[in-house]
Scaffold this motif. Structure first.
Motif, PDB file in Angstrom:
ATOM      1  N   PRO A 149       0.892  -1.237  -0.030  1.00  0.00           N
ATOM      2  CA  PRO A 149       0.163   0.078  -0.129  1.00  0.00           C
ATOM      3  C   PRO A 149       0.819   1.228  -0.136  1.00  0.00           C
ATOM      4  CG  PRO A 149      -0.740  -1.576   1.674  1.00  0.00           C
ATOM      5  CD  PRO A 149       0.445  -2.161   1.170  1.00  0.00           C
ATOM      6  N   THR A 150       0.740   2.166  -1.015  1.00  0.00           N
ATOM      7  CA  THR A 150       1.303   3.447  -0.932  1.00  0.00           C
ATOM      8  C   THR A 150       0.261   4.657  -1.099  1.00  0.00           C
ATOM      9  OG1 THR A 150       1.361   3.311  -3.332  1.00  0.00           O
ATOM     10  CG2 THR A 150       3.413   2.421  -2.209  1.00  0.00           C
ATOM     11  N   VAL A 194      -2.413   8.364   4.065  1.00  0.00           N
ATOM     12  CA  VAL A 194      -2.592   6.930   4.095  1.00  0.00           C
ATOM     13  C   VAL A 194      -3.620   6.716   5.468  1.00  0.00           C
ATOM     14  CG1 VAL A 194      -0.831   6.114   2.537  1.00  0.00           C
ATOM     15  CG2 VAL A 194      -0.471   6.322   5.224  1.00  0.00           C
ATOM     16  N   GLY A 208      -0.073   1.520   4.836  1.00  0.00           N
ATOM     17  CA  GLY A 208       0.552   2.264   3.817  1.00  0.00           C
ATOM     18  C   GLY A 208       1.957   2.597   4.224  1.00  0.00           C
TER      19      GLY A 208
END
Length: 248
Positions: free
Chosen positions: A45-46, A62, A169
């Motif tokens: 996750p980014t 995030v 994230g």
């Protein structure tokens, strides 16, 4: 109206937060280029890139909270740290980006940088000579052949966000690229030695712990001067100088 929060600011770059939007201003556009290119390639996750207008990059926040912060005890669970280790393993096994990152500097360059920083620390009386010498000795284990992996390159504990036991994230990809996988594990656990076992358990493969510890010493030796010159305190409790002292 949301207030403007200064997340970090120094001569090279600044990051501001306004609500759920982060504005990153960087004097070196090459770092932003890397960040924008690396995030879609990373299988973790980014943040979402909202827009870019040099020298500003806007990204979405995030969810979750940072796994921890250097100099502070982490309240995240062992399972959350293990989840971070698993996420890093996923990244390291991804197809390599086409460029070399911070974790992939050549050994000759790295050795020259270490020589210069150690000399400066001792000559200027910043740290005791025996402390520098001991950590320089430990750092030697990092100078060995390694197989390139897709590395984050600046995987500070505050750059990994979790919600409960799930990684939600990983942020700040400007140093990403091909590099030494154990560098990432070392930066993630810098100042949080007690969490290394959880991270390695989540990582799920054999890890040379002596090399991770070597990178702790090497990273701290290389960053003390930069931190001091950019308005940070490497001598704050639990931070870089304490990391060096813990090796004695």
């Amino acid at each position: 109206m949301d207030e403007v929060e200064v997340v970090v600011a120094h001569a090279e770059r600044a990051t501001l937060r306004i609500g759920d939007v982060f504005l990153k201003v960087d004097a070196d556009q090459a770092r932003i280029d890397v960040e924008v290119e690396a995030m879609p390639l990373a299988p973790v996750p980014t943040p979402e890139v909202l827009w870019r207008k040099p020298p500003v990059l806007a990204i979405a926040a995030v969810p979750g909270t940072a796994l921890g912060r250097l100099g502070e005890s982490s309240t995240a669970s062992p399972a959350a740290w293990a989840a971070a280790g698993a996420a890093v393993r996923t990244l390291h096994e991804a197809p390599l980006p086409s460029w070399t990152g911070r974790a992939g500097r050549g050994l000759d360059e790295l050795a020259a940088d270490l020589d210069g920083e150690c000399e400066w620390l001792v000559t200027n009386g910043v740290l005791p000579a025996d402390l520098v010498a001991r950590n320089r000795q430990i750092a030697g284990a990092a100078f060995r052949p390694w197989t390139s992996a897709f590395t984050h390159g600046d995987l500070q504990v505050s750059h990994v966000f979790v919600d409960g036991d799930e990684v939600t994230g990983i942020i700040d990809w400007s140093e990403a690229g091909q590099g030494d996988a154990l560098y990432d594990l070392a930066i993630l656990t810098l100042g949080h030695e007690e969490r290394l076992g959880d991270v390695v358990a989540g990582y799920g493969t054999d890890v040379d712990l002596d090399v991770v510890r070597a990178w702790w010493s090497l990273r701290a030796l290389l960053t003390v001067r930069w931190l001091a010159e950019h308005g940070f305190d490497p001598s704050a409790p639990g931070c870089e100088v304490d990391v060096l002292r813990s090796r004695m």
